[in-house]
Design a protein around this motif. Structure first.
Motif, short mmCIF file in Angstrom:
data_model
loop_
_atom_site.label_atom_id
_atom_site.label_comp_id
_atom_site.label_asym_id
_atom_site.label_seq_id
_atom_site.Cartn_x
_atom_site.Cartn_y
_atom_site.Cartn_z
N SER A 101 0.81 -1.21 0.00
CA SER A 101 0.00 0.00 0.00
C SER A 101 0.85 1.27 0.00
CB SER A 101 -0.96 0.01 1.19
OG SER A 101 -0.31 0.40 2.38
N PRO A 104 1.30 3.20 -4.26
CA PRO A 104 0.61 4.26 -5.01
C PRO A 104 1.22 5.64 -4.83
CG PRO A 104 -0.98 2.77 -4.02
CD PRO A 104 0.36 2.39 -3.47
N ASP A 191 -7.30 5.66 -4.40
CA ASP A 191 -7.14 4.30 -3.89
C ASP A 191 -8.56 3.79 -3.67
OD1 ASP A 191 -5.53 2.11 -2.93
OD2 ASP A 191 -6.23 2.63 -0.92
N SER A 242 -5.48 2.99 -7.79
CA SER A 242 -4.96 1.78 -7.15
C SER A 242 -6.08 1.04 -6.43
CB SER A 242 -3.84 2.12 -6.16
OG SER A 242 -4.30 2.95 -5.11
N ASN A 251 -9.58 -3.45 -12.21
CA ASN A 251 -8.26 -2.85 -12.41
C ASN A 251 -8.07 -2.40 -13.86
OD1 ASN A 251 -7.46 -3.20 -9.70
ND2 ASN A 251 -6.99 -5.35 -10.08
N TYR A 287 1.06 -0.77 -16.22
CA TYR A 287 0.53 -0.77 -14.86
C TYR A 287 1.29 -1.80 -14.02
CZ TYR A 287 -3.48 0.89 -17.69
OH TYR A 287 -4.28 1.54 -18.60
N VAL A 302 -1.67 -0.86 -9.33
CA VAL A 302 -1.37 0.57 -9.41
C VAL A 302 -1.25 0.98 -10.87
CG1 VAL A 302 0.15 2.45 -8.67
CG2 VAL A 302 -0.04 0.38 -7.26
#
Length: 477
Positions: A101, A104, A191, A242, A251, A287, A302
């Motif tokens: 995490s 991003p 996010d 993200s 995604n 990506y 991301v």
């Protein structure tokens, strides 16, 4: 025991994973997740914090995509239970954050190193907001938005704990920003709320009741959010999208929707070289699609985009609400400056950013003026103090955000006294209090932890009641 739906296994096996990769992925889903944290470099030296951990017997391994991120090798030494009650965490030295995490924000600043106005569109619980603040060195402006009322409280708590001063919290559906704040932000992090498929190592039940219908329903919301975010982005700005999920529907296909909606305005910022080894998880589009087995982490996705330069919109066409604050008056500022001298705090550098409402004194980050009235603010900047008949009373948030600028009226606690302070207890120090008057900044390791008031031979604890914690401990041994 980890439970994975057969429907999910069949679904994910059709999305590009080779049979041996699928086997590795499923194997890693059943392994415990490596614990990690990020040093809060806003107020602490990373080398000092990591050395302290090493002195207590821990082996730390650097997270390759986050300069202040570390994995804790629990095979070498296990962590104590309730790490959130460790006084180093309560003081804001670290943020307990899963390593993936941290990606991003790293991507955002790789594409746009010096943004002045940033939107974190779905910000709670605050890991990325505080990481953005550290990257900006508490300068500029962050709008940290959260739709959930209950999660907004936790977001504020973490922002306050980490001493962030350049953030304003908003409580809105992210889908309104495109219309309410068109082309206002240099950089935006979305996010997005998601199915959480990548969190199975932390939540063994995350994939037990998986369904494609839920994925598709979430994807619809994500498409609306990403378009809203792009509309709120300035020309030349950067958008990072993200999730902590794995299905392409949430995604790549969401990103493709953005590209189709704005074909002449958006370009992909390729993340293949974001860090050493990033190519292992880079898709053909540029990506990052991270499955747990690739870096021994949570699953994450991301993507990074740049908005092509165009003619700016007429921003004045947006209606504005009435704003209940006003810049501080000359008289009030003079009086407040005099009060701050008690702490040896020179507020001249922030004087132009101080506002007032009735008896409240606030610091607002630069850049907020352009957003005033466009969207409802929940908590803005830092509440510095309240005035009363006998003067002013400093706020806890001000002490944490600006306390490292105080030169006087500081009282240093030892480790046990610090535990007592976080437990809400008054402090009866061995050291003399004869040279102290009234309010004092309470510190540990020369960094602020809160405010107290000298009363005879004790320091009265002024820690806000909602920050009092049971079970505080000072040693990781």
């Amino acid at each position: 025991m980890t439970k994975i739906s057969e429907n999910f296994i069949q679904h994910i096996s059709q999305q590009g994973l080779a049979p041996d990769e699928l086997e590795s992925f499923l194997s890693y889903c059943k392994k415990p997740l490596r614990r990690s944290f990020r040093v809060n470099s806003l107020h602490f030296e990373t080398s000092s914090i990591t050395q302290d951990w090493q002195n207590q017997g821990y082996q730390l391994n650097s997270v390759p995509w986050a300069k202040d991120g570390y994995w804790i090798d629990e095979d070498h030494k296990a962590l104590p239970a309730g790490l959130g009650n460790y006084i180093g965490h309560q003081q804001g030295q670290i943020y307990i954050q899963e390593a993936s995490s941290m990606l991003p924000v790293t991507a955002l600043f790789a594409a746009n190193p010096n943004p002045q106005k940033v939107l974190d569109m779905a910000a709670a619980p605050g890991s990325k907001t505080t990481q953005i603040a550290a990257m900006m060195d508490n300068k500029g402006l962050i709008i940290a938005n959260e739709l959930s009322s209950s999660r907004l409280k936790g977001l504020f708590s973490n922002v306050q704990r980490c001493g962030v001063s350049n953030v304003c919290l908003t409580h809105a559906d992210g889908r309104v920003f495109g219309d309410k704040t068109p082309e206002q932000f240099d950089a935006i992090l979305l996010d997005a709320p998601c199915g959480g498929e990548g969190t199975v190592r932390k939540d063994p039940d995350a994939l037990e009741a998986w369904s494609l219908d839920s994925v598709l329903a979430m994807s619809k919301i994500q498409r609306e959010l990403i378009c809203s975010a792009f509309k709120a982005l300035k020309p030349g700005g950067t958008l990072v999208y993200s999730t902590c999920t794995l299905s392409q529907e949430e995604n790549q296909k969401v990103c493709q929707h953005l590209l189709e909606q704005f074909p002449e305005q958006v370009t992909v910022f390729n993340l293949e070289n974001l860090f050493a080894g990033a190519s292992k998880a880079t898709t053909k589009e540029g990506y990052l699609h991270i499955f747990p087995h690739i870096f021994d982490s949570e699953g994450f996705f991301v993507a990074c985009f740049t908005k092509v330069m165009t003619e700016p919109l007429d921003k004045e066409s947006v209606s504005k609400r009435k704003f209940p604050f006003a810049p501080i008056s000359v008289k009030e500022l003079t009086n407040f400056k005099s009060y701050c001298e008690h702490f040896g705090w020179n507020i001249s550098d922030i004087a132009n950013s101080i506002w007032q409402r009735n008896n409240e004194i606030w610091y607002f980050p630069s850049g907020i003026q352009d957003l005033i009235g466009r969207i409802k603010m929940d908590r803005m900047g830092v509440k510095l103090a309240e005035s009363h008949k006998k003067g002013y009373r400093l706020e806890h948030q001000a002490a944490i955000a600006f306390g490292d600028q105080f030169k006087t009226a500081q009282f240093e606690l030892n480790a046990q006294e610090t535990c007592d302070f976080f437990l809400g207890r008054d402090i009866y120090p061995d050291a003399s209090l004869d040279n102290y008057q009234a309010e004092v900044l309470v510190t540990f390791n020369q960094q602020p932890i809160g405010l107290g008031k000298k009363v005879s031979n004790r320091i009265k604890n002024n820690l806000p009641r909602d920050l009092v914690r049971d079970g505080s401990f000072s040693s990781l041994n």
